[in-house]
Design a protein around this motif. Structure first.
Motif, PDB file in Angstrom:
ATOM      1  N   GLN A 158       0.840  -1.188   0.000  1.00  0.00           N
ATOM      2  CA  GLN A 158       0.000   0.000   0.000  1.00  0.00           C
ATOM      3  C   GLN A 158       0.879   1.244   0.000  1.00  0.00           C
ATOM      4  N   ALA A 159       0.318   2.366  -0.452  1.00  0.00           N
ATOM      5  CA  ALA A 159       1.007   3.650  -0.389  1.00  0.00           C
ATOM      6  C   ALA A 159       0.759   4.255   0.989  1.00  0.00           C
ATOM      7  N   LEU A 160       1.774   4.238   1.840  1.00  0.00           N
ATOM      8  CA  LEU A 160       1.625   4.681   3.223  1.00  0.00           C
ATOM      9  C   LEU A 160       1.871   6.180   3.342  1.00  0.00           C
ATOM     10  N   ASN A 161       1.068   6.826   4.174  1.00  0.00           N
ATOM     11  CA  ASN A 161       1.232   8.236   4.508  1.00  0.00           C
ATOM     12  C   ASN A 161       1.228   8.352   6.020  1.00  0.00           C
ATOM     13  N   GLU A 162       2.433   8.525   6.593  1.00  0.00           N
ATOM     14  CA  GLU A 162       2.593   8.530   8.048  1.00  0.00           C
ATOM     15  C   GLU A 162       2.006   7.264   8.658  1.00  0.00           C
ATOM     16  N   GLY A 163       2.231   6.162   7.978  1.00  0.00           N
ATOM     17  CA  GLY A 163       1.788   4.867   8.479  1.00  0.00           C
ATOM     18  C   GLY A 163       0.348   4.523   8.195  1.00  0.00           C
ATOM     19  N   LYS A 164      -0.374   5.397   7.490  1.00  0.00           N
ATOM     20  CA  LYS A 164      -1.794   5.170   7.227  1.00  0.00           C
ATOM     21  C   LYS A 164      -2.046   4.974   5.733  1.00  0.00           C
ATOM     22  N   PHE A 165      -3.151   4.296   5.425  1.00  0.00           N
ATOM     23  CA  PHE A 165      -3.597   4.187   4.032  1.00  0.00           C
ATOM     24  C   PHE A 165      -5.093   3.919   4.005  1.00  0.00           C
ATOM     25  N   ALA A 166      -5.723   4.326   2.902  1.00  0.00           N
ATOM     26  CA  ALA A 166      -7.152   4.072   2.711  1.00  0.00           C
ATOM     27  C   ALA A 166      -7.329   2.752   1.986  1.00  0.00           C
ATOM     28  N   PHE A 167      -8.339   2.004   2.411  1.00  0.00           N
ATOM     29  CA  PHE A 167      -8.618   0.708   1.778  1.00  0.00           C
ATOM     30  C   PHE A 167     -10.104   0.636   1.477  1.00  0.00           C
TER      31      PHE A 167
END
Length: 281
Positions: free
Chosen positions: A107-116
Motif C-alpha cells: 500500500q502507499a503509506l502516509n505517516e503509516g496510514k492508508f485508505a482501503f
C-alpha cells in the motif's frame, strides 16, 4: 565507505526503506520470518491444508518500522530478495526497542496510514501484522504473523425446492471502506459509505470491513421469492463483526420461503453458534 555505498545501492535497487531522519544504530542484518495465521483468499502465498501457510519467494509486502517517538522508516519488502540492515532504518530515536508493522498487498503509506476500499481493491483479502518491543540491533529472527483485516461473511443455502442454484442471488450491503493505521494497528470505518456486493449460487462469500452487524443487510432472491434482513436483528449479542473472523449464515429455501436455520462465527476465529428456525416473510 565501499561497504556503506553498496548497502545504499542495494536498498535503492530493491525499493528500499525511506528515512525520516538520521541516527546510527548497527550494521547487523535484520532477519524477518513470516507466517499467515488463517486461510487467505489470495493466490500467491503457499498454504497448507488447514489454511495456515506462508508467503512465496517474490511476494512483496509493505513494511513500517517505527520508534516510540513516531520516527519511522518504510519500504516494500520482497521475500527472498530484500536485504535490510539495522542502520538502513536510520530512525531519529535513541530508543532501545521498535515496532515492526506490515501489510499485504503493498500500500502507499502516509505517516503509516492508508485508505482501503473493497469496491476498488484488486486484492480484497488485506493481511496485516504488528509486533512491538523488538530490541534494536537484534540478530534473532523477527516473526511477523499476518492476520486478516477484513471480516468474512458466508451465506450457505440448503435447497429443498425446485429452484435452480443459478436462480439464487445474494446481495450484501455494508460499509465498504476504512482507514488503516499501521502505527496503532487499528482500522477506522467511521467515514465509510455503504456499497452492495452480489454473489450467485448456493454459497455466497463476502469480505467486508469490520463493522456492527446492524450496518450489514442481506437481500436474498430465490426464483420469485425475495427477502431482506439486517444482521443486527439476528446477531444483537455481537457488538462487532471482527476482522479475521467468519460469520456463516445458513438458509433453507423451501416452498417459496427462505428459512434461517442458524448461523455461527467460525473458521477464521470461533466466536460461538446461534441456532434458530425463523422464517423470513
Amino acid at each position: 565507505m565501499k561497504k556503506a555505498y553498496f548497502a545504499l545501492m542495494a536498498m535503492l535497487l530493491m525499493g528500499g526503506c525511506s528515512k525520516d531522519k538520521v541516527t546510527s544504530t548497527t550494521d547487523k542484518k535484520i532477519s524477518i520470518q513470516t507466517t499467515i495465521e488463517e486461510p487467505a483468499n489470495i493466490g500467491s502465498p503457499s498454504l497448507n491444508e488447514d489454511g495456515s501457510g506462508n508467503f512465496a519467494p517474490g511476494d512483496t509486502f509493505s513494511l513500517l518500522v517505527f520508534a516510540p517517538d513516531a520516527s519511522a522508516s518504510q519500504c516494500n519488502y520482497q521475500i527472498g530478495q530484500t536485504t535490510l540492515l539495522w542502520n538502513d532504518l536510520q530512525l531519529n530515536s535513541d530508543a532501545q526497542t521498535v515496532t515492526f508493522s506490515a501489510c499485504y498487498p503493498i500500500q502507499a503509506l502516509n505517516e503509516g496510514k492508508f485508505a482501503f476500499d473493497l469496491k476498488t481493491a484488486e486484492e480484497k483479502d488485506l493481511l496485516w501484522a504488528y509486533k512491538s518491543g523488538i530490541t534494536v540491533g537484534t540478530e534473532a529472527p523477527i516473526t511477523l504473523t499476518f492476520k486478516h483485516a477484513m471480516h468474512r461473511l458466508v451465506v450457505r443455502f440448503t435447497e429443498d425446492s425446485e429452484i435452480a442454484v443459478d436462480q439464487i442471488q445474494t446481495n450484501c450491503t455494508a460499509k465498504s471502506s476504512c482507514t488503516v493505521d499501521l502505527m496503532t494497528g487499528t482500522l477506522d470505518n467511521s467515514s465509510s459509505d455503504k456499497a452492495t456486493f452480489t454473489e450467485n449460487g448456493d454459497e455466497a462469500v463476502f469480505l467486508i470491513v469490520p463493522q456492527q452487524p446492524a450496518d450489514v443487510s442481506l437481500e436474498v432472491t430465490a426464483g420469485a421469492s425475495s427477502k431482506t434482513f439486517s444482521l443486527g436483528d439476528l446477531a444483537s449479542q455481537y457488538e462487532e463483526l471482527e476482522g479475521g473472523k467468519q460469520l456463516t449464515v445458513n438458509l433453507t429455501i423451501k416452498e417459496g420461503k427462505i428459512t434461517i436455520d442458524g448461523f455461527s462465527i467460525e473458521g477464521w476465529g470461533d466466536q460461538g453458534t446461534i441456532d434458530g428456525g425463523e422464517i423470513i416473510m
